[in-house]
Design a protein around this motif. Structure first.
Motif, short mmCIF file in Angstrom:
data_model
loop_
_atom_site.label_atom_id
_atom_site.label_comp_id
_atom_site.label_asym_id
_atom_site.label_seq_id
_atom_site.Cartn_x
_atom_site.Cartn_y
_atom_site.Cartn_z
N THR A 1 9.52 -12.25 0.12
CA THR A 1 8.45 -12.43 1.12
C THR A 1 7.69 -11.12 1.34
OG1 THR A 1 10.06 -12.02 2.88
CG2 THR A 1 9.64 -14.31 2.28
N THR A 2 8.41 -10.01 1.39
CA THR A 2 7.74 -8.71 1.58
C THR A 2 6.85 -8.38 0.38
OG1 THR A 2 9.65 -7.93 2.86
CG2 THR A 2 8.12 -6.28 2.07
N MET A 3 7.32 -8.69 -0.82
CA MET A 3 6.54 -8.42 -2.01
C MET A 3 5.27 -9.26 -2.02
SD MET A 3 7.90 -8.11 -5.92
CE MET A 3 8.61 -9.75 -5.93
N ARG A 4 5.37 -10.53 -1.64
CA ARG A 4 4.16 -11.38 -1.56
C ARG A 4 3.18 -10.83 -0.54
NH1 ARG A 4 7.92 -15.75 -2.06
NH2 ARG A 4 7.92 -16.01 0.21
N SER A 5 3.71 -10.37 0.59
CA SER A 5 2.85 -9.82 1.64
C SER A 5 2.13 -8.56 1.17
CB SER A 5 3.68 -9.53 2.88
OG SER A 5 2.89 -8.92 3.88
N GLU A 6 2.83 -7.68 0.48
CA GLU A 6 2.22 -6.43 0.04
C GLU A 6 1.21 -6.66 -1.08
OE1 GLU A 6 2.53 -3.41 1.33
OE2 GLU A 6 3.81 -4.27 2.89
N ILE A 7 1.50 -7.58 -1.97
CA ILE A 7 0.55 -7.90 -3.05
C ILE A 7 -0.73 -8.49 -2.47
CG2 ILE A 7 0.16 -9.38 -5.06
CD1 ILE A 7 1.86 -6.96 -5.64
N GLY A 8 -0.60 -9.28 -1.41
CA GLY A 8 -1.79 -9.87 -0.79
C GLY A 8 -2.73 -8.85 -0.18
N LYS A 9 -2.28 -7.62 0.00
CA LYS A 9 -3.14 -6.57 0.56
C LYS A 9 -3.90 -5.80 -0.51
CE LYS A 9 0.22 -5.76 4.28
NZ LYS A 9 1.13 -4.76 4.89
N LEU A 10 -3.60 -6.05 -1.78
CA LEU A 10 -4.16 -5.26 -2.86
C LEU A 10 -4.96 -6.12 -3.82
CD1 LEU A 10 -0.98 -3.15 -3.73
CD2 LEU A 10 -2.89 -2.43 -2.31
N ASP A 11 -5.99 -5.50 -4.44
CA ASP A 11 -6.69 -6.14 -5.54
C ASP A 11 -5.83 -6.06 -6.80
OD1 ASP A 11 -8.86 -6.69 -3.93
OD2 ASP A 11 -9.86 -4.79 -4.41
N LEU A 12 -6.20 -6.87 -7.79
CA LEU A 12 -5.39 -6.95 -9.00
C LEU A 12 -5.28 -5.58 -9.69
CD1 LEU A 12 -3.84 -8.57 -11.13
CD2 LEU A 12 -6.03 -9.05 -12.24
#
Length: 304
Positions: free
Chosen positions: A113-124
């Motif tokens: 869940t933390t990884m999904r949250s952090e990825i959602g803050k960044l562009d590809l």
């Protein structure tokens, strides 16, 4: 079976049930009558059979837990598949036993869940550059929650980031275009530097040629001046010698003879040069002509 043998077997079983040997870097949770009693440390420990039991066994070594692959969505709405590995260690066996049912499962879920949250803050594009940032965020998030579980999160590492195939193709084209752009820039820089070098070489060549020409002209001028000076000095010296010779005995007669000789020689050259030649009126009177020439010589001597 004799009573003695039965008694011996019961004694042996009682000893085996009473003595517990705990391996190094391990911790056993002992309950007495269903209630937590103690954490058995490495070495020999004694328990009361039928009253005490080993409820949980934990290793205190660092453990690597694989985080399954999952789909994450970046800030620019691109789906990427990511997995990782997390390193944890049990530091409080009592909390690990009674603080949570399964700390390993909880750590995996929280890491995802933390990884999904952090990825959602960044562009590809940033997901590949910010691996360390994502790793630190996952460690901090799980570590804060795992305090009550008796577990310490040591570190987290992303193993793979896999974008969709279409995105991979686009990224490959982008990298190819970037490489071509750099190649063009390098080529143009090389051509520019080559042109500069050629121009600099031509400039230096022109400077050296002009410097060489100037030195040559100076040397030629100095040579001509020296030659003229030498000729003038030689002429002056010869005139002085002629004048001195005239003053000696028989000098004047030698001059007359030389004048007559030159006079005849020059008229001989004129006769050879053409068919027509104009002669002076008094050419027959050679003595008069020599006398006239000698009068000029004497006049020059008197002026001196």
């Amino acid at each position: 079976m004799t009573p003695l043998l039965v008694l011996l077997v019961l004694v042996v079983l009682t000893i085996l049930m009473t003595v517990k040997v705990i391996p190094q870097q391990s911790a056993y949770i002992m309950e007495r009558l269903g209630k937590f009693y103690a954490v058995l440390q490495p070495g020999i420990n004694f328990i009361i059979p039928f009253f005490d039991r080993i409820a949980y066994k934990y290793t205190l070594k660092e453990t690597a837990v694989d985080i399954p692959e999952q789909i994450c969505i970046t800030r620019d709405n691109v789906q990427v598949r990511m997995d990782g590995v997390i390193f944890i260690q049990v530091i409080d066996p009592k909390k690990a036993a009674y603080g949570i049912a399964d700390y390993t499962f909880a750590v995996i879920q929280l890491a995802q869940t933390t990884m999904r949250s952090e990825i959602g803050k960044l562009d590809l594009d940033k997901t590949f550059e910010e691996r360390m940032t994502i790793n630190r965020a996952v460690v901090q998030s799980i570590d804060d929650a795992a305090i009550g579980w008796g577990v310490k999160v040591l570190r987290y590492e992303i193993k793979n980031i896999t974008p969709p195939q279409s995105v991979l193709i686009a990224m490959e084209k982008q990298m190819q275009a970037e490489r071509e752009r750099r190649a063009v820039i390098l080529q143009s820089d090389g051509e520019k530097q080559a042109a500069i070098n050629v121009a600099e070489g031509q400039k230096q060549k022109a400077v050296l040629e002009s410097e060489g020409l100037r030195l040559r002209q100076i040397n030629e001028a100095e040579g001509e001046a020296a030659a003229l000076k030498s000729v003038a000095e030689a002429t002056a010296e010869s005139i002085k010698m002629v004048a001195a010779a005239i003053q000696t005995e028989g000098g004047m007669e030698a001059v007359q003879l030389k004048v007559a000789d030159n006079y005849v020689e020059q008229f001989g050259k004129l006769a050879k040069a053409g068919n027509t030649m104009i002669l002076p009126a008094n050419f027959a009177d050679m003595g008069a002509m020599i006398a006239a020439a000698m009068s000029i010589v004497k006049s020059s001597e008197q002026k001196k």
